[in-house]
Motif scaffolding. Structure first.
Motif, PDB file in Angstrom:
ATOM      1  N   THR A  69     -17.444 -42.133  -2.430  1.00  0.00           N
ATOM      2  CA  THR A  69     -17.231 -41.739  -1.042  1.00  0.00           C
ATOM      3  C   THR A  69     -16.255 -42.671  -0.332  1.00  0.00           C
ATOM      4  O   THR A  69     -16.134 -43.844  -0.669  1.00  0.00           O
ATOM      5  N   ASN A  70     -15.550 -42.114   0.646  1.00  0.00           N
ATOM      6  CA  ASN A  70     -14.624 -42.877   1.487  1.00  0.00           C
ATOM      7  C   ASN A  70     -13.567 -43.634   0.672  1.00  0.00           C
ATOM      8  O   ASN A  70     -13.256 -44.790   0.962  1.00  0.00           O
ATOM      9  N   THR A  71     -13.016 -42.983  -0.327  1.00  0.00           N
ATOM     10  CA  THR A  71     -11.924 -43.560  -1.101  1.00  0.00           C
ATOM     11  C   THR A  71     -10.657 -42.732  -0.859  1.00  0.00           C
ATOM     12  O   THR A  71     -10.682 -41.730  -0.144  1.00  0.00           O
ATOM     13  N   LEU A  72      -9.563 -43.158  -1.487  1.00  0.00           N
ATOM     14  CA  LEU A  72      -8.305 -42.412  -1.417  1.00  0.00           C
ATOM     15  C   LEU A  72      -8.031 -41.672  -2.718  1.00  0.00           C
ATOM     16  O   LEU A  72      -6.903 -41.264  -2.986  1.00  0.00           O
ATOM     17  N   ILE A  73      -9.064 -41.487  -3.510  1.00  0.00           N
ATOM     18  CA  ILE A  73      -8.936 -40.777  -4.784  1.00  0.00           C
ATOM     19  C   ILE A  73      -8.601 -39.310  -4.529  1.00  0.00           C
ATOM     20  O   ILE A  73      -9.246 -38.645  -3.713  1.00  0.00           O
ATOM     21  N   GLN A  74      -7.606 -38.800  -5.233  1.00  0.00           N
ATOM     22  CA  GLN A  74      -7.136 -37.435  -5.028  1.00  0.00           C
ATOM     23  C   GLN A  74      -7.525 -36.478  -6.153  1.00  0.00           C
ATOM     24  O   GLN A  74      -7.630 -35.274  -5.919  1.00  0.00           O
ATOM     25  N   ILE A 121     -25.742 -35.057 -10.858  1.00  0.00           N
ATOM     26  CA  ILE A 121     -25.318 -35.094  -9.459  1.00  0.00           C
ATOM     27  C   ILE A 121     -23.883 -35.591  -9.362  1.00  0.00           C
ATOM     28  O   ILE A 121     -23.561 -36.682  -9.849  1.00  0.00           O
ATOM     29  N   LEU A 122     -23.028 -34.795  -8.734  1.00  0.00           N
ATOM     30  CA  LEU A 122     -21.666 -35.198  -8.403  1.00  0.00           C
ATOM     31  C   LEU A 122     -21.575 -35.252  -6.882  1.00  0.00           C
ATOM     32  O   LEU A 122     -21.469 -34.219  -6.221  1.00  0.00           O
ATOM     33  N   ASP A 123     -21.641 -36.455  -6.344  1.00  0.00           N
ATOM     34  CA  ASP A 123     -21.636 -36.653  -4.897  1.00  0.00           C
ATOM     35  C   ASP A 123     -20.292 -37.276  -4.522  1.00  0.00           C
ATOM     36  O   ASP A 123     -20.092 -38.480  -4.671  1.00  0.00           O
ATOM     37  N   LEU A 124     -19.362 -36.444  -4.020  1.00  0.00           N
ATOM     38  CA  LEU A 124     -17.976 -36.881  -3.826  1.00  0.00           C
ATOM     39  C   LEU A 124     -17.465 -36.608  -2.410  1.00  0.00           C
ATOM     40  O   LEU A 124     -16.346 -36.138  -2.219  1.00  0.00           O
ATOM     41  N   PRO A 125     -18.210 -36.938  -1.366  1.00  0.00           N
ATOM     42  CA  PRO A 125     -17.759 -36.611  -0.007  1.00  0.00           C
ATOM     43  C   PRO A 125     -16.752 -37.611   0.545  1.00  0.00           C
ATOM     44  O   PRO A 125     -16.687 -38.765   0.125  1.00  0.00           O
ATOM     45  N   LYS A 126     -15.941 -37.134   1.502  1.00  0.00           N
ATOM     46  CA  LYS A 126     -15.046 -37.987   2.285  1.00  0.00           C
ATOM     47  C   LYS A 126     -14.072 -38.782   1.422  1.00  0.00           C
ATOM     48  O   LYS A 126     -13.937 -40.000   1.562  1.00  0.00           O
ATOM     49  N   ASN A 127     -13.405 -38.082   0.532  1.00  0.00           N
ATOM     50  CA  ASN A 127     -12.322 -38.674  -0.240  1.00  0.00           C
ATOM     51  C   ASN A 127     -11.045 -37.906   0.079  1.00  0.00           C
ATOM     52  O   ASN A 127     -10.947 -37.260   1.117  1.00  0.00           O
ATOM     53  N   GLN A 128     -10.082 -37.963  -0.817  1.00  0.00           N
ATOM     54  CA  GLN A 128      -8.834 -37.227  -0.630  1.00  0.00           C
ATOM     55  C   GLN A 128      -8.619 -36.231  -1.774  1.00  0.00           C
ATOM     56  O   GLN A 128      -7.484 -35.904  -2.117  1.00  0.00           O
ATOM     57  N   LYS A 188     -26.787 -30.315 -11.244  1.00  0.00           N
ATOM     58  CA  LYS A 188     -27.710 -29.764 -10.255  1.00  0.00           C
ATOM     59  C   LYS A 188     -27.107 -29.732  -8.852  1.00  0.00           C
ATOM     60  O   LYS A 188     -27.354 -28.794  -8.084  1.00  0.00           O
ATOM     61  N   GLU A 189     -26.343 -30.776  -8.514  1.00  0.00           N
ATOM     62  CA  GLU A 189     -25.793 -30.877  -7.156  1.00  0.00           C
ATOM     63  C   GLU A 189     -24.315 -31.216  -7.204  1.00  0.00           C
ATOM     64  O   GLU A 189     -23.904 -32.109  -7.940  1.00  0.00           O
ATOM     65  N   LEU A 190     -23.544 -30.515  -6.383  1.00  0.00           N
ATOM     66  CA  LEU A 190     -22.124 -30.798  -6.233  1.00  0.00           C
ATOM     67  C   LEU A 190     -21.795 -30.877  -4.745  1.00  0.00           C
ATOM     68  O   LEU A 190     -21.928 -29.907  -4.018  1.00  0.00           O
ATOM     69  N   ASN A 191     -21.369 -32.068  -4.321  1.00  0.00           N
ATOM     70  CA  ASN A 191     -20.982 -32.293  -2.928  1.00  0.00           C
ATOM     71  C   ASN A 191     -19.531 -32.734  -2.900  1.00  0.00           C
ATOM     72  O   ASN A 191     -19.197 -33.848  -3.292  1.00  0.00           O
ATOM     73  N   VAL A 192     -18.646 -31.850  -2.456  1.00  0.00           N
ATOM     74  CA  VAL A 192     -17.224 -32.165  -2.317  1.00  0.00           C
ATOM     75  C   VAL A 192     -16.800 -31.955  -0.863  1.00  0.00           C
ATOM     76  O   VAL A 192     -15.678 -31.538  -0.578  1.00  0.00           O
ATOM     77  N   SER A 193     -17.699 -32.264   0.058  1.00  0.00           N
ATOM     78  CA  SER A 193     -17.425 -32.050   1.476  1.00  0.00           C
ATOM     79  C   SER A 193     -16.396 -33.043   2.005  1.00  0.00           C
ATOM     80  O   SER A 193     -16.256 -34.154   1.504  1.00  0.00           O
ATOM     81  N   PHE A 194     -15.660 -32.594   3.003  1.00  0.00           N
ATOM     82  CA  PHE A 194     -14.673 -33.409   3.704  1.00  0.00           C
ATOM     83  C   PHE A 194     -13.662 -34.049   2.754  1.00  0.00           C
ATOM     84  O   PHE A 194     -13.438 -35.253   2.758  1.00  0.00           O
ATOM     85  N   ASN A 195     -13.080 -33.187   1.937  1.00  0.00           N
ATOM     86  CA  ASN A 195     -11.957 -33.552   1.088  1.00  0.00           C
ATOM     87  C   ASN A 195     -10.763 -32.691   1.490  1.00  0.00           C
ATOM     88  O   ASN A 195     -10.684 -32.220   2.630  1.00  0.00           O
ATOM     89  N   LEU A 196      -9.858 -32.461   0.566  1.00  0.00           N
ATOM     90  CA  LEU A 196      -8.653 -31.681   0.866  1.00  0.00           C
ATOM     91  C   LEU A 196      -8.527 -30.483  -0.068  1.00  0.00           C
ATOM     92  O   LEU A 196      -7.424 -30.055  -0.406  1.00  0.00           O
ATOM     93  N   LEU A 197      -9.641 -29.921  -0.442  1.00  0.00           N
ATOM     94  CA  LEU A 197      -9.643 -28.803  -1.378  1.00  0.00           C
ATOM     95  C   LEU A 197      -9.158 -27.522  -0.714  1.00  0.00           C
ATOM     96  O   LEU A 197      -9.527 -27.206   0.417  1.00  0.00           O
ATOM     97  N   ARG A 198      -8.345 -26.766  -1.450  1.00  0.00           N
ATOM     98  CA  ARG A 198      -7.905 -25.448  -1.001  1.00  0.00           C
ATOM     99  C   ARG A 198      -8.488 -24.342  -1.872  1.00  0.00           C
ATOM    100  O   ARG A 198      -8.352 -23.157  -1.560  1.00  0.00           O
ATOM    101  N   SER A 199      -9.110 -24.715  -2.975  1.00  0.00           N
ATOM    102  CA  SER A 199      -9.716 -23.725  -3.877  1.00  0.00           C
ATOM    103  C   SER A 199     -10.803 -24.395  -4.708  1.00  0.00           C
ATOM    104  O   SER A 199     -10.840 -25.623  -4.822  1.00  0.00           O
ATOM    105  N   ILE A 200     -11.672 -23.572  -5.240  1.00  0.00           N
ATOM    106  CA  ILE A 200     -12.744 -24.017  -6.131  1.00  0.00           C
ATOM    107  C   ILE A 200     -12.507 -23.361  -7.482  1.00  0.00           C
ATOM    108  O   ILE A 200     -12.276 -22.147  -7.549  1.00  0.00           O
ATOM    109  N   PRO A 201     -12.544 -24.114  -8.584  1.00  0.00           N
ATOM    110  CA  PRO A 201     -12.276 -23.512  -9.897  1.00  0.00           C
ATOM    111  C   PRO A 201     -13.339 -22.484 -10.268  1.00  0.00           C
ATOM    112  O   PRO A 201     -14.539 -22.738 -10.087  1.00  0.00           O
ATOM    113  N   PRO A 202     -12.944 -21.327 -10.771  1.00  0.00           N
ATOM    114  CA  PRO A 202     -13.925 -20.297 -11.167  1.00  0.00           C
ATOM    115  C   PRO A 202     -14.856 -20.775 -12.263  1.00  0.00           C
ATOM    116  O   PRO A 202     -15.970 -20.271 -12.399  1.00  0.00           O
ATOM    117  N   GLU A 203     -14.413 -21.779 -13.040  1.00  0.00           N
ATOM    118  CA  GLU A 203     -15.248 -22.313 -14.125  1.00  0.00           C
ATOM    119  C   GLU A 203     -16.542 -22.929 -13.608  1.00  0.00           C
ATOM    120  O   GLU A 203     -17.507 -23.091 -14.375  1.00  0.00           O
TER     121      GLU A 203
END
Length: 402
Positions: free
Chosen positions: A160-165, A179-186, A201-216
């Motif tokens: 969280t809170n990194t500049l990882i893209q 659990i993949l908890d990846l909020p507030k990155n880039q 079980k859980e995927l959190n990609v909130s507050f990033n710069l995503l424009r799409s989600i992979p169908p996979e």
């Protein structure tokens, strides 16, 4: 009405800040503001609307006039709130129905509850220190460490809170991932290889710069929680996510969805759906396919009516909408005899709030949306604790100097 702020500021420094307050009843001059209609399940207290020396408009319930008229009272509440903040006490614990309870007895009770909660959090932190959990935070990180690739035994990532893209494709090696908890990155994209995490079980990609989600992602059949909120530019979810039959929680708020995604309507075990702050014009007539839905958040959209199909959601207990544009809704939704809590929020009538010195408060859209979510979260927690809910609630923004 007493005000509370996220942090105490140096009284010697003058800094503009935008404050947002939720008033019971309605705006100045409305019947509710004059105490002529029920607001919180009882008779709404009358409000005195007054302007201070700075021209700020205030609403003061008559039975609490002293709260803003007496400087001592303001200072007392300010110090009390600051003390609660230092001790990590959540605002919802000491601020009920918009009023701050400064009694020492309450503080002792809160401290006891907080101690128990902190003990639980301590156990959670201990869990995170386990060799199966990876944590990373801080803006000094622009990519994941090379050594991570070798630690395929990990079950949780908390980044969280990194500049990882970019999340690397080697994520497919982490077959034990839960659990993949990846909020507030880039993060701007997710790799297709994420679909190979069969135990996720859980995927959190909130507050990033995503424009799409992979169908996979639809291949992660054990997924239970999906949070894609606050990406701002997300417009759709792939149809392949219809395979996620175990999902109980979906949050796609603060994006640009023009309709409820078809795949969401096929998540038969969904209990919580937050699609607030998008650009919805209507709801699908088959919304009642979500038979297990309990909480439905729809506020800050462009809805003008609500379909009668909502009445078929027998397990729905909380429905939150923006009432500004609604012209038609089933009257049964407002029936107090049902277990459903229907909350209509009136949005902010002041769009261009400015500081006293004329300097506009500039906040990034992502930070503002994040604040709004936290604010609403506390508000809804308070609503759930009541036996009845306000007929409607108005959010007002104004500027002040601290």
């Amino acid at each position: 009405m007493p005000l509370t702020f996220p942090q105490q500021r140096d009284p010697g420094k003058s800094a503009g800040r935008r404050a947002e307050v939720w008033f019971r009843g309605g705006a100045p001059g409305s019947p509710a503001a004059a105490g002529k209609s029920p607001a919180w399940g009882g008779t709404a207290p009358a409000h005195r609307w007054s302007a201070g020396n700075s021209g700020q408009v205030r609403a003061v319930p008559q039975e609490r006039d002293f709260a803003l008229c007496c400087p001592f009272r303001i200072k007392e509440e300010w110090n009390f709130v600051a003390e609660c903040r230092r001790k990590g006490i959540p605002q919802a614990a000491y601020c009920k129905n918009g009023f701050v309870d400064t009694s020492a007895r309450l503080l002792e009770k809160i401290e006891r509850n907080t101690f128990a909660r902190q003990s639980s959090l301590s156990k959670e932190r201990d869990k995170r220190r386990s060799p199966f959990v990876f944590e990373l935070s801080g803006e000094q990180w622009t990519e994941l460490p090379d050594s991570l690739k070798e630690q395929t035994h990990l079950q949780e990532w908390h980044i969280t809170n990194t500049l990882i893209q970019i999340i690397p494709t080697y994520i497919e090696l982490f077959q034990a991932m839960r659990i993949l908890d990846l909020p507030k990155n880039q993060i701007s994209r997710l790799p297709a290889e994420i679909g190979r995490l069969k135990n996720l079980k859980e995927l959190n990609v909130s507050f990033n710069l995503l424009r799409s989600i992979p169908p996979e992602l639809g291949d992660c059949e054990n997924l239970e929680k999906l949070d894609c909120s606050g990406n701002l530019e997300l417009t759709e979810l792939p149809f392949e996510l219809s395979n996620l039959k175990q999902v109980t929680f979906v949050d796609i708020s603060a994006n640009k969805f023009a309709s409820v995604p078809i795949c969401v309507l096929r998540m038969c075990n969904l209990q919580w759906l937050d699609i607030s702050n998008n650009i919805l014009n209507d709801l699908p007539q088959d919304i009642d396919r979500l038979e297990e839905l309990q909480t439905f958040l729809l506020y800050k959209n462009k809805l003008t009516y609500l379909p009668y199909a909502l009445l078929n959601l027998k397990k729905l207990t909380l429905l939150v909408v923006s009432g500004d544009h609604l012209v038609e809704l089933p009257t049964a939704l407002c029936d107090s005899s049902t277990p459903l809590k229907f909350v209509s929020l009136m949005d902010n009538p002041l769009d261009n709030a400015q500081c006293q010195d004329g300097v506009e408060v500039m906040e990034s859209e992502r930070d503002r949306q994040c604040f709004d979510k936290e604010f609403l979260k506390a508000y809804l927690e308070d609503v759930k604790e009541r036996e009845s809910v306000p007929s409607y609630t108005t959010k007002v923004s104004f500027s002040l100097q601290l």
